[in-house]
Every structure is written in structure tokens, then in C-alpha cells.
Design a protein around this motif. Structure first.
Motif, PDB file in Angstrom:
ATOM      1  N   ALA A 196       0.891  -1.164   0.151  1.00  0.00           N
ATOM      2  CA  ALA A 196      -0.136  -0.082   0.010  1.00  0.00           C
ATOM      3  C   ALA A 196       0.726   1.162  -0.074  1.00  0.00           C
ATOM      4  CB  ALA A 196      -1.038   0.021   1.215  1.00  0.00           C
ATOM      5  N   LEU A 197       1.776   1.181   0.690  1.00  0.00           N
ATOM      6  CA  LEU A 197       2.773   2.535   0.698  1.00  0.00           C
ATOM      7  C   LEU A 197       3.530   2.888  -0.637  1.00  0.00           C
ATOM      8  CD1 LEU A 197       4.637   1.654   4.234  1.00  0.00           C
ATOM      9  CD2 LEU A 197       2.930   3.458   3.702  1.00  0.00           C
ATOM     10  N   SER A 201       0.498   8.411   7.223  1.00  0.00           N
ATOM     11  CA  SER A 201      -0.547   8.141   6.252  1.00  0.00           C
ATOM     12  C   SER A 201      -1.295   9.207   6.103  1.00  0.00           C
ATOM     13  CB  SER A 201      -1.361   7.195   7.031  1.00  0.00           C
ATOM     14  OG  SER A 201      -1.897   7.825   8.223  1.00  0.00           O
ATOM     15  N   ARG A 202      -1.384  10.183   6.572  1.00  0.00           N
ATOM     16  CA  ARG A 202      -2.063  11.615   6.499  1.00  0.00           C
ATOM     17  C   ARG A 202      -1.248  12.261   5.050  1.00  0.00           C
ATOM     18  NH1 ARG A 202      -2.368  17.070   7.942  1.00  0.00           N
ATOM     19  NH2 ARG A 202      -4.671  17.984   7.706  1.00  0.00           N
ATOM     20  N   SER A 256      10.905   8.665   3.743  1.00  0.00           N
ATOM     21  CA  SER A 256      10.503   7.824   4.610  1.00  0.00           C
ATOM     22  C   SER A 256       9.712   6.857   4.479  1.00  0.00           C
ATOM     23  CB  SER A 256       9.605   8.919   5.714  1.00  0.00           C
ATOM     24  OG  SER A 256      10.726   9.946   6.112  1.00  0.00           O
ATOM     25  N   LEU A 257       8.691   7.242   3.448  1.00  0.00           N
ATOM     26  CA  LEU A 257       7.735   5.892   3.280  1.00  0.00           C
ATOM     27  C   LEU A 257       8.670   4.797   2.457  1.00  0.00           C
ATOM     28  CD1 LEU A 257       4.919   7.950   1.515  1.00  0.00           C
ATOM     29  CD2 LEU A 257       4.645   6.624   3.616  1.00  0.00           C
ATOM     30  N   ILE A 258       9.347   5.141   1.557  1.00  0.00           N
ATOM     31  CA  ILE A 258      10.178   3.962   0.860  1.00  0.00           C
ATOM     32  C   ILE A 258      11.005   3.190   2.125  1.00  0.00           C
ATOM     33  CG2 ILE A 258      12.453   3.688  -0.274  1.00  0.00           C
ATOM     34  CD1 ILE A 258      11.446   6.054  -2.081  1.00  0.00           C
ATOM     35  N   ALA A 303     -10.914   6.216  -3.312  1.00  0.00           N
ATOM     36  CA  ALA A 303     -10.193   6.498  -4.257  1.00  0.00           C
ATOM     37  C   ALA A 303      -8.645   6.043  -4.157  1.00  0.00           C
ATOM     38  CB  ALA A 303     -10.454   7.930  -4.797  1.00  0.00           C
ATOM     39  N   GLY A 304      -8.264   6.463  -2.916  1.00  0.00           N
ATOM     40  CA  GLY A 304      -6.676   6.164  -2.513  1.00  0.00           C
ATOM     41  C   GLY A 304      -6.829   5.089  -1.791  1.00  0.00           C
ATOM     42  N   ILE A 305      -5.310   4.628  -1.377  1.00  0.00           N
ATOM     43  CA  ILE A 305      -4.770   3.297  -0.948  1.00  0.00           C
ATOM     44  C   ILE A 305      -5.101   3.405   0.633  1.00  0.00           C
ATOM     45  CG2 ILE A 305      -3.179   1.862  -0.529  1.00  0.00           C
ATOM     46  CD1 ILE A 305      -4.149   1.613  -3.258  1.00  0.00           C
TER      47      ILE A 305
END
Length: 355
Positions: free
Chosen positions: A103-104, A236-237, A262-264, A299-301
Motif C-alpha cells: 500500500a505504501l 498516512s495523512r 521515509s515511506l520508502i 479512491a486512494g490506498i
């Protein structure tokens, strides 16, 4: 804590949400997502009981529940708690981690094909863990460290090679596929040069298997995954705002480069932790977020439904791997079959949509 109607996230306008906010941490609970997660949790509980019941020594549901609550001793307790439960717990924890990781990356790259396995991060984690196995025959902690180093190094290489005045999703995926192919060749060479017993063990582990998973691996892996999930929730926000586009997110104060890196890091860390324990379990991180998005109709993950779907997929695939053939199969073989079919359908539907 406040309850309201979402107004800033694409596709969620007019949907009732509950926002739990505590200083720097906020959790959005969409009404439909809560219902979907509750149904998935019930399905997971049923699947877990079925997995604990089924085997060469069959048990009834009452025996399973009694063993879990401390009402059984002796052989039944050992079968349920010591032999079967670690595998079920590993499937749930690792499947949830893979669902969140997928999801990320799919949210970050805005592409349903953005999967840690497709873009090479899983192969990088496997390469790091494989070197630890073949060179020092390391402990699980050493495997986790090797997988993290390998995954992070691969992510850095892919990021640098794909960087051209920023990182775009399609370019990163194409570069990741190339790096994954190179690493797969390197892994094959390492296995061919290894001693026979090590090579056989590494080749079986490469398929992704929960055979022989112990409570020690579940506890250590679960603790690491919990630590990595905390920053995922915190980001997440910002992740959802970045789905609207970098310019729109930046106008709301999101630090694009920092959040992207950071997400990676979090996504690679989740994948590496799972890889260190079970090998690369393919396609769960690709399929789970898309199924979750369709079930929740967002609409988003969204991360939480993706975690629930990932846990259910991994547990169901492991159950099939144990009982669909005369000889138990690695769970990765089943996920490849299921995920390959889903990938073919996804490519076909995308092609039809663009015609």
C-alpha cells in the motif's frame, strides 16, 4: 477526538469518518472501511481456526478453542499452541506487513504495479539475507540485519538511478525491474557456488515458505513490524495528500522529499523483516492493497484494510500450500499462482480502460 465528514481527501467527500487525533498522531476511521475490516477480521478468525484444526492429526473447533484458552493439556495443547499456532501467527503478521508495504509503494508511486517484489526491493532483501546464510550461517537477528541492509541498498540504487529532476513512478518501476533481474542473477550465482546443503536450503527458502517458523521468529519479526508500522501510521495523512499531486501536498505543508524517502524506508523495512523469516513471499503486497481499495471503495490506498487483506491472503495461501497437494508446498508458490492470475487480469483491465 472528533467526528466529521472528510473534505480534503480525494474520493472521500460526503463519507462519514471518525478522526482520532492526538498531537502528532491521527487515525481516520471511514465507516465503510470499519465494516470491511470487521468482516475481514471474522474471516481471518474462521480461517485461523480451520488451519489450527486441519492436519495429519485432525481436531475439532472446540478442542482448538479450549487449547487456546488453556483448557487443554498434553498432545492437543502441543499440536495447537506449539506446532500450528506459530505458523498461523506468522502468516497473519507477515501478510499484514506485506499488505501495508504494498500500500505504501502503490500510493507513493500512484501505480497499481508498484510492488516491492516487482521493483526489486524484495530481491535486494533476499540477497542480503542470502549472503548472511551462505557466509556466516547467521542467526535470525543477523538475517534481519542482512535483509534490511540489502533492501535499503537496493532502494537507494533504484532511487538514484531513477532520479531525473525528481522521481516518477513509471521510471522507478522500470529501473526497479532491471535491478531486480540483475539481483536475481546474482542470487542464482551465489546459490550455485554454495555448498550443496546450503544451496538446497537457500533455494527452498527463496520460494517463500513458513515451514519451520518458530515462536522466536514470530515474536522478533512481529516486534520489528510493529515498530515499523508506527511511522507508517504517522505518515498516512501526508501519503494521502501526496496522492493529490506533489504541488497540492506541498501547498498543505507536506515536505515531499522527506515523506517520500521515509515511506520508502518503512516499506523496505517491512518487506525485509518478512523476507528474513520466510523468504520473499511474492505478490501479496501487489494484490492486497488493490483488493482492499475495491472493498472499501476508496479512491486512494488505505493501510488498515490492506493489512487485513494481506493477512487473510497469506493465511489462505499457506493453508492451500499445506493441503492442496500430497506434499506441502512453499506458500510463495501458491501466492505466485494467485498473484500471477490477478496481475494478468489487472493488465487486461487497464488495457481495456485505456482503449
Amino acid at each position: 477526538m472528533r467526528t466529521g465528514v472528510a473534505s480534503g481527501d480525494r474520493g472521500d467527500i460526503g463519507r462519514r469518518v471518525l478522526v482520532l487525533r492526538r498531537r502528532w498522531f491521527a487515525v481516520r476511521l471511514d465507516g465503510r472501511s470499519v465494516v470491511v475490516c470487521a468482516v475481514l477480521a471474522a474471516a481471518i478468525a474462521g480461517m485461523a481456526v480451520l488451519a489450527l484444526m486441519t492436519g495429519s492429526y485432525s481436531l475439532g473447533p472446540g478442542q482448538v478453542v479450549s487449547a487456546l484458552t488453556g483448557g487443554e493439556t498434553g498432545l492437543v495443547h502441543d499440536i495447537v499452541v506449539e506446532w500450528r499456532l506459530p505458523r498461523v501467527a506468522a502468516a497473519l503478521v507477515f501478510g499484514a506487513a506485506l499488505g501495508v508495504s504494498g500500500a505504501l509503494f502503490q500510493s507513493l508511486l500512484r501505480n497499481p504495479l508498484a510492488d516491492p517484489g516487482v521493483i526489486g526491493f524484495s530481491q535486494g532483501s533476499y540477497t542480503g539475507a542470502l549472503m548472511v546464510i551462505l557466509m556466516v550461517n547467521g542467526t535470525y537477528w543477523q538475517l534481519v540485519g542482512g535483509a534490511l541492509v540489502g533492501g535499503m541498498a537496493t532502494a537507494l540504487a533504484v532511487y538514484v538511478l531513477a532520479y531525473r529532476r525528481g522521481v516518477h513512478g513509471l521510471r522507478l518501476i522500470v529501473v526497479g525491474i532491471g535491478v531486480s533481474a540483475m539481483l536475481r542473477s546474482l542470487n542464482t550465482w551465489l546459490i550455485l557456488k554454495a555448498e550443496l546443503e546450503q544451496a538446497m536450503a537457500a533455494a527452498a527458502w527463496e520460494a517463500g515458505s513458513l515451514n519451520g517458523v518458530t515462536w522466536n521468529q514470530v515474536i522478533i519479526g512481529g516486534a520489528c513490524i510493529t515498530v515499523f508500522l508506527l511511522p507508517a501510521g504517522m505518515l498516512s495523512r501526508s501519503m494521502r495528500q501526496m496522492e493529490l499531486g506533489d504541488d497540492a501536498a506541498a501547498s498543505h505543508g507536506v515536505r515531499i522529499s522527506l515523506v517520500r524517502v521515509s515511506l520508502i524506508v518503512v516499506g523496505v523495512a517491512l518487506t525485509a523483516t518478512v523476507t528474513a523469516a520466510s523468504g520473499p513471499i511474492a505478490f501479496v503486497s501487489l494484490v492486497a492493497p488493490q483488493i482492499a481499495r475495491r472493498l472499501a471503495r476508496t479512491a486512494g490506498i488505505t493501510l488498515v484494510p490492506a493489512a487485513f487483506v494481506g493477512a487473510l491472503l497469506c493465511l489462505g495461501a499457506d493453508y492451500l500450500a499445506q493441503h492442496v497437494a500430497p506434499t506441502p508446498l512453499p506458500v510463495g508458490i501458491v501466492t505466485v499462482v494467485l498473484g500471477g492470475g490477478y496481475l494478468g487480469w489487472l493488465l487486461f483491465s487497464e488495457a481495456r480502460r485505456r482503449l
